[in-house]
Every structure is written in structure tokens, then in C-alpha cells.
Design a protein around this motif. Structure first.
Motif, PDB file in Angstrom:
ATOM      1  N   HIS A  39      31.720 -12.450 -10.182  1.00 49.05           N
ATOM      2  CA  HIS A  39      31.869 -11.774  -8.894  1.00 49.05           C
ATOM      3  C   HIS A  39      31.144 -12.537  -7.785  1.00 49.05           C
ATOM      4  O   HIS A  39      30.431 -13.510  -8.041  1.00 49.05           O
ATOM      5  CB  HIS A  39      31.357 -10.342  -8.997  1.00 49.05           C
ATOM      6  CG  HIS A  39      32.102  -9.515 -10.000  1.00 49.05           C
ATOM      7  ND1 HIS A  39      33.480  -9.499 -10.065  1.00 49.05           N
ATOM      8  CD2 HIS A  39      31.674  -8.673 -10.989  1.00 49.05           C
ATOM      9  CE1 HIS A  39      33.869  -8.691 -11.039  1.00 49.05           C
ATOM     10  NE2 HIS A  39      32.785  -8.189 -11.614  1.00 49.05           N
ATOM     11  N   ASP A  40      31.329 -12.082  -6.546  1.00 51.82           N
ATOM     12  CA  ASP A  40      30.733 -12.723  -5.376  1.00 51.82           C
ATOM     13  C   ASP A  40      29.444 -12.007  -4.979  1.00 51.82           C
ATOM     14  O   ASP A  40      29.447 -10.788  -4.774  1.00 51.82           O
ATOM     15  CB  ASP A  40      31.702 -12.692  -4.193  1.00 51.82           C
ATOM     16  CG  ASP A  40      32.811 -13.723  -4.327  1.00 51.82           C
ATOM     17  OD1 ASP A  40      32.681 -14.623  -5.186  1.00 51.82           O
ATOM     18  OD2 ASP A  40      33.800 -13.632  -3.579  1.00 51.82           O
ATOM     19  N   PHE A  41      28.361 -12.764  -4.842  1.00 49.21           N
ATOM     20  CA  PHE A  41      27.059 -12.204  -4.506  1.00 49.21           C
ATOM     21  C   PHE A  41      26.593 -12.705  -3.141  1.00 49.21           C
ATOM     22  O   PHE A  41      26.604 -13.903  -2.870  1.00 49.21           O
ATOM     23  CB  PHE A  41      26.013 -12.609  -5.546  1.00 49.21           C
ATOM     24  CG  PHE A  41      25.972 -11.736  -6.764  1.00 49.21           C
ATOM     25  CD1 PHE A  41      24.966 -10.796  -6.936  1.00 49.21           C
ATOM     26  CD2 PHE A  41      26.943 -11.850  -7.749  1.00 49.21           C
ATOM     27  CE1 PHE A  41      24.927  -9.997  -8.060  1.00 49.21           C
ATOM     28  CE2 PHE A  41      26.920 -11.056  -8.877  1.00 49.21           C
ATOM     29  CZ  PHE A  41      25.898 -10.115  -9.032  1.00 49.21           C
ATOM     30  N   ASP A  42      26.158 -11.761  -2.307  1.00 51.23           N
ATOM     31  CA  ASP A  42      25.346 -12.066  -1.136  1.00 51.23           C
ATOM     32  C   ASP A  42      23.929 -11.626  -1.482  1.00 51.23           C
ATOM     33  O   ASP A  42      23.726 -10.535  -2.025  1.00 51.23           O
ATOM     34  CB  ASP A  42      25.821 -11.309   0.101  1.00 51.23           C
ATOM     35  CG  ASP A  42      27.037 -11.965   0.726  1.00 51.23           C
ATOM     36  OD1 ASP A  42      27.056 -13.202   0.800  1.00 51.23           O
ATOM     37  OD2 ASP A  42      27.957 -11.241   1.133  1.00 51.23           O
ATOM     38  N   VAL A  43      22.935 -12.453  -1.172  1.00 51.01           N
ATOM     39  CA  VAL A  43      21.546 -12.183  -1.548  1.00 51.01           C
ATOM     40  C   VAL A  43      20.698 -12.027  -0.297  1.00 51.01           C
ATOM     41  O   VAL A  43      20.820 -12.806   0.651  1.00 51.01           O
ATOM     42  CB  VAL A  43      20.987 -13.328  -2.422  1.00 51.01           C
ATOM     43  CG1 VAL A  43      19.510 -13.093  -2.757  1.00 51.01           C
ATOM     44  CG2 VAL A  43      21.802 -13.464  -3.706  1.00 51.01           C
ATOM     45  N   VAL A  44      19.844 -11.015  -0.298  1.00 49.94           N
ATOM     46  CA  VAL A  44      18.802 -10.855   0.715  1.00 49.94           C
ATOM     47  C   VAL A  44      17.478 -11.051   0.000  1.00 49.94           C
ATOM     48  O   VAL A  44      17.167 -10.331  -0.955  1.00 49.94           O
ATOM     49  CB  VAL A  44      18.857  -9.468   1.380  1.00 49.94           C
ATOM     50  CG1 VAL A  44      17.682  -9.291   2.347  1.00 49.94           C
ATOM     51  CG2 VAL A  44      20.185  -9.267   2.109  1.00 49.94           C
ATOM     52  N   ALA A  45      16.692 -12.037   0.407  1.00 49.34           N
ATOM     53  CA  ALA A  45      15.482 -12.414  -0.333  1.00 49.34           C
ATOM     54  C   ALA A  45      14.423 -12.955   0.614  1.00 49.34           C
ATOM     55  O   ALA A  45      14.725 -13.337   1.743  1.00 49.34           O
ATOM     56  CB  ALA A  45      15.822 -13.456  -1.398  1.00 49.34           C
ATOM     57  N   PRO A  46      13.168 -13.040   0.146  1.00 49.75           N
ATOM     58  CA  PRO A  46      12.108 -13.593   0.989  1.00 49.75           C
ATOM     59  C   PRO A  46      12.229 -15.108   1.121  1.00 49.75           C
ATOM     60  O   PRO A  46      12.841 -15.777   0.294  1.00 49.75           O
ATOM     61  CB  PRO A  46      10.819 -13.226   0.230  1.00 49.75           C
ATOM     62  CG  PRO A  46      11.222 -12.286  -0.844  1.00 49.75           C
ATOM     63  CD  PRO A  46      12.658 -12.537  -1.129  1.00 49.75           C
ATOM     64  N   SER A  47      11.611 -15.624   2.171  1.00 47.87           N
ATOM     65  CA  SER A  47      11.388 -17.059   2.262  1.00 47.87           C
ATOM     66  C   SER A  47      10.119 -17.385   1.488  1.00 47.87           C
ATOM     67  O   SER A  47       9.296 -16.513   1.229  1.00 47.87           O
ATOM     68  CB  SER A  47      11.225 -17.490   3.721  1.00 47.87           C
ATOM     69  OG  SER A  47      12.404 -17.235   4.456  1.00 47.87           O
ATOM     70  N   VAL A  48       9.977 -18.652   1.122  1.00 50.33           N
ATOM     71  CA  VAL A  48       8.759 -19.087   0.440  1.00 50.33           C
ATOM     72  C   VAL A  48       8.145 -20.196   1.262  1.00 50.33           C
ATOM     73  O   VAL A  48       8.774 -21.217   1.526  1.00 50.33           O
ATOM     74  CB  VAL A  48       9.045 -19.569  -0.997  1.00 50.33           C
ATOM     75  CG1 VAL A  48       7.765 -20.058  -1.653  1.00 50.33           C
ATOM     76  CG2 VAL A  48       9.654 -18.435  -1.812  1.00 50.33           C
ATOM     77  N   ARG A  49       6.913 -20.010   1.678  1.00 45.74           N
ATOM     78  CA  ARG A  49       6.233 -20.954   2.550  1.00 45.74           C
ATOM     79  C   ARG A  49       6.134 -22.324   1.886  1.00 45.74           C
ATOM     80  O   ARG A  49       5.662 -22.459   0.770  1.00 45.74           O
ATOM     81  CB  ARG A  49       4.839 -20.412   2.889  1.00 45.74           C
ATOM     82  CG  ARG A  49       4.204 -21.003   4.120  1.00 45.74           C
ATOM     83  CD  ARG A  49       2.926 -20.262   4.469  1.00 45.74           C
ATOM     84  NE  ARG A  49       3.193 -19.038   5.216  1.00 45.74           N
ATOM     85  CZ  ARG A  49       3.095 -17.814   4.703  1.00 45.74           C
ATOM     86  NH1 ARG A  49       2.772 -17.648   3.458  1.00 45.74           N
ATOM     87  NH2 ARG A  49       3.330 -16.759   5.452  1.00 45.74           N
ATOM     88  N   GLY A  50       6.649 -23.358   2.576  1.00 48.28           N
ATOM     89  CA  GLY A  50       6.517 -24.721   2.080  1.00 48.28           C
ATOM     90  C   GLY A  50       7.572 -25.125   1.076  1.00 48.28           C
ATOM     91  O   GLY A  50       7.579 -26.252   0.606  1.00 48.28           O
TER      92      GLY A  50
END
Length: 392
Positions: A39-50
Motif C-alpha cells: 500500500h501507499d504510505f505518507d509518514v509524519v515524523a520528527p526531524s533528527v538534528r544533524g
């Protein structure tokens, strides 16, 4: 992954606090789900510094929250982004990747008319029992990573609940690991873990090691990983005159870690219940499967998700995790009985192959499809429209 034009393709919105380039078991699981899903996934996630921009994922898109010093503020931003993304993309289903994103997932699902499925991990639920109970009473379905996790969810839920247990998978080594009988060097016990959680039994291992060495004098313990407990564990080893028998490798890349696993003879991580929370501790333990993939027999705690990852008497030995004498006895048994260790190591390799990421993704895909079908205008939900959870 399917093309969205296909009639049987499900468009999934996955909000999560854990996703690469962050590392850890949940991050690995969700990334492999996205990679192996049809299936098709859109992800909402944190950024990771560096972190660099290259990410090993096949998500259709990833919406990143900005870097923030406050975890609470980051979660608030992720919740807001989840609602905004759902309003824009109109997904068929929302798969909440962490209990703290359940509220936004439910709100977004209500606004766009899409069902919500919640992924469940023992430690995260145990740390937030009230929130977990609220979320579990309202989602359309839930996925537990182990029978231990499912039992905890049932105990917290205020409605009849039957989460589906879908065990994680593991990455197989790029080349077959050598059989135990072909490995040379001193008898080596190995543990691979982030040195951050006391419940993983590092202290018990240090108490068990002198008993092991009394019977197997050249035995050594290799601890692969880094974290805030490292200094304390080094001091404990030194105080017990074990410093030269303990190898603290620090953080290793996958190739270096695999090299140690291919030289070892037994994997051990006697995880116990986390007494600081309700039913916390090892939710599953992908690392046990990874050890099996390297043909290692395993010593693990007989509580929590370890009992799903390790089959007692088949792929390893389950023991009372707080009993260093029992841990030492199990280690000595596997280090001294070559036939038993070999048989368990080979069984562990077969289990690792059976519990593939593709199997896991297929099971999750099937569940998501059932939930979407059941959410049509003519569907009737169990429990008056709340708390319906698909069961195997």
C-alpha cells in the motif's frame, strides 16, 4: 508498494514519533513496514538534528516536524501536522505509530471520515496507561507486537478488546553466518542493546559472569552498544575484577556488529519487567531474532515479549531474569553442550527466516484492508461503533 490508481490500494497516513534516521526497534519496524507494504504510505515524523537526508525508506512522502528542544512541544507539532496532512491527503486509514499520536489520529479520522488503527508497544502503553485506555476505547483496530503487549492492552482497555498480534521481523545477514561448530576463539557471550534501560539485565549478567567463569575459565562477555549506563557498567565490571573479561565495544555499524555476532557462541539479554511502570519492559525484542539469524542460541527472561521472540527449549532458554544463578546455569549449559547449542542456533536461524518483514507487512496490510472495507456506509461496528478490533 502499489500505485495509488489501483482500486485495491489503501492510502495510509502513518504519524509516528519514531522513524529513520532515528535508530531503535520501533523505528526499524515502521520503516520495514513502509518498505514491504503493498500500500501507499505518507509518514509524519520528527526531524533528527544533524542527520543526513538519505533515508532508506519507500514512503510516498515524509512530513518532518521541526527540531525542538522540548519533547512535549515536538509531540504537539506532530499532532498538528497529522491533522493537517490528513485534511490534505484524505487517507483511507490512519495508522498511529505511537500512542501519543493517537489523539490527533482520532481527530483527523473523524474530520475526514477515515478509520484509525493503533500500533501498540508494551513500554509506551505502560508509561501512559490513562491515555492508552482512552485511545484503545476509540480506535477501530489495534496491532500488538507480542502476546505480552496484547495482554497489557486488554488490561488497560475499558471496552471489549481483541488486538491482533503481529510479530515483528528481522533483517537477515547479507551472508550466511557460520555454524557454531566452525567458530573458534574463546567462548563468547554477546549482548546487543542500547545501554539506557536497566531492565535489559546488564547488572544480572555481571553477577552471573563470575559463576560462568568458575566453570568455563576463558569465557568472556561482549556488550555491543552505547548509552548512559556504560560508565556505571564499566565500574561494576572493574569492581568485580571482570574488566579484562568484558568487552565494551560502544556503538558499531551493522557490519561490525554482524562480525561480532558471527564470532560469538551464545546471545544473552535477560530482560525483566520494568518495575517503574505497569507491565513495561521488553515489548518483543527484535534483537533476539537477529541473534537467531546469526545461528546463536539465546538466554532470555521468561517475562514480557521475550517469550514471543524466544521459544523456550527450541531456540534458546528462558529463565527467571532477576536470578543471576539461573542465568549463569543457562549460559554454562549452552557453552558446554555443543550439540544442544548447535540445535538451538539452527532453530533460531529457521525462525528468523520464518518471521520475515514481508510476512509482517502482509499481515498489517491485510488488517488495514479489512478495516477499510468494514468502514463503508453499510458496515456495522462491534460495541456500538467503538472499540472494534479485528482479530486473527
Amino acid at each position: 508498494m502499489c500505485a495509488t490508481a489501483k482500486p485495491d490500494c489503501v492510502r495510509v497516513l502513518l504519524p509516528t514519533t519514531d522513524f529513520p534516521p532515528m535508530t531503535g526497534g520501533i523505528q526499524l519496524l515502521l520503516n520495514r513496514l513502509v518498505g514491504y507494504s503493498r500500500h501507499d504510505f505518507d509518514v509524519v515524523a520528527p526531524s533528527v538534528r544533524g542527520a543526513g537526508s538519505a533515508i532508506d525508506t519507500r514512503a510516498e512522502s515524509i512530513v518532518r516536524a521541526p527540531n525542538l528542544r522540548s519533547h512535549r512541544a515536538e509531540v504537539a507539532i506532530l499532532n498538528a501536522l497529522t491533522v493537517a496532512r490528513a485534511l490534505k491527503q484524505r487517507p483511507d486509514v490512519l495508522l498511529s505509530g505511537h500512542i501519543v499520536l493517537g489523539p490527533a489520529s482520532l481527530l483527523a479520522g473523524q474530520l475526514v471520515g477515515s478509520p484509525v488503527v493503533q500500533y501498540l508497544y508494551a513500554k509506551e502503553m505502560a508509561a501512559r496507561p490513562t491515555l492508552s485506555a482512552s485511545i484503545l476505547s476509540r480506535v477501530r483496530a489495534a496491532i500488538a507486537i507480542s502476546t505480552h503487549t496484547r495482554a497489557l492492552a486488554v488490561s488497560l482497555s475499558t471496552v471489549p478488546l481483541r488486538p491482533e498480534v503481529i510479530l515483528p521481523g528481522c533483517d537477515l545477514p547479507p551472508a550466511p553466518a557460520p555454524p557454531l561448530k566452525e567458530r573458534s576463539g574463546p567462548p563468547t557471550i554477546i549482548t546487543v542493546a542500547r545501554l539506557a534501560d536497566r531492565y535489559k539485565g546488564f547488572d544480572v549478567m555481571l553477577r552471573a559472569l563470575p559463576l560462568v567463569r568458575a566453570r568455563i575459565p576463558d569465557a568472556r562477555w561482549v556488550l555491543v552498544g552505547d548509552g548512559p549506563l556504560k560508565s556505571m557498567l564499566r565500574e561494576m565490571a572493574s569492581a568485580s575484577d571482570l574488566e579484562d573479561k568484558c568487552v565494551f565495544t560502544g556503538h558499531l555499524n551493522d557490519r561490525q556488529r554482524d562480525a561480532w555476532l558471527d564470532r560469538a557462541h551464545v546471545f544473552a539479554m535477560p530482560s525483566r519487567q520494568d518495575t517503574s511502570s505497569l507491565g513495561g519492559g521488553e515489548g518483543f525484542g527484535i534483537v533476539y531474532l537477529e541473534a537467531g539469524a546469526h545461528r546463536l542460541p539465546t538466554v532470555a527472561g521468561q517475562v514480557g515479549g521475550s517469550a514471543d521472540a524466544v521459544i523456550d527449549g527450541v531456540t534458546g532458554i528462558l529463565v527467571e531474569a532477576t536470578d543471576h544463578i539461573a542465568v549463569a546455569e543457562a549460559l554454562c549449559t549452552l557453552l558446554s553442550d555443543d550439540k544442544l547449542a548447535y540445535r538451538m542456533g539452527e532453530a533460531g536461524a529457521r525462525r528468523a527466516e520464518e518471521l520475515s518483514w514481508q510476512r509482517m507487512a502482509n499481515s498489517v496490510d491485510d488488517l488495514l484492508e479489512r478495516v477499510v472495507r468494514a468502514s463503508g456506509p453499510s458496515s456495522a461496528l462491534v460495541g456500538g461503533g467503538k472499540g472494534y478490533v479485528a482479530s486473527r
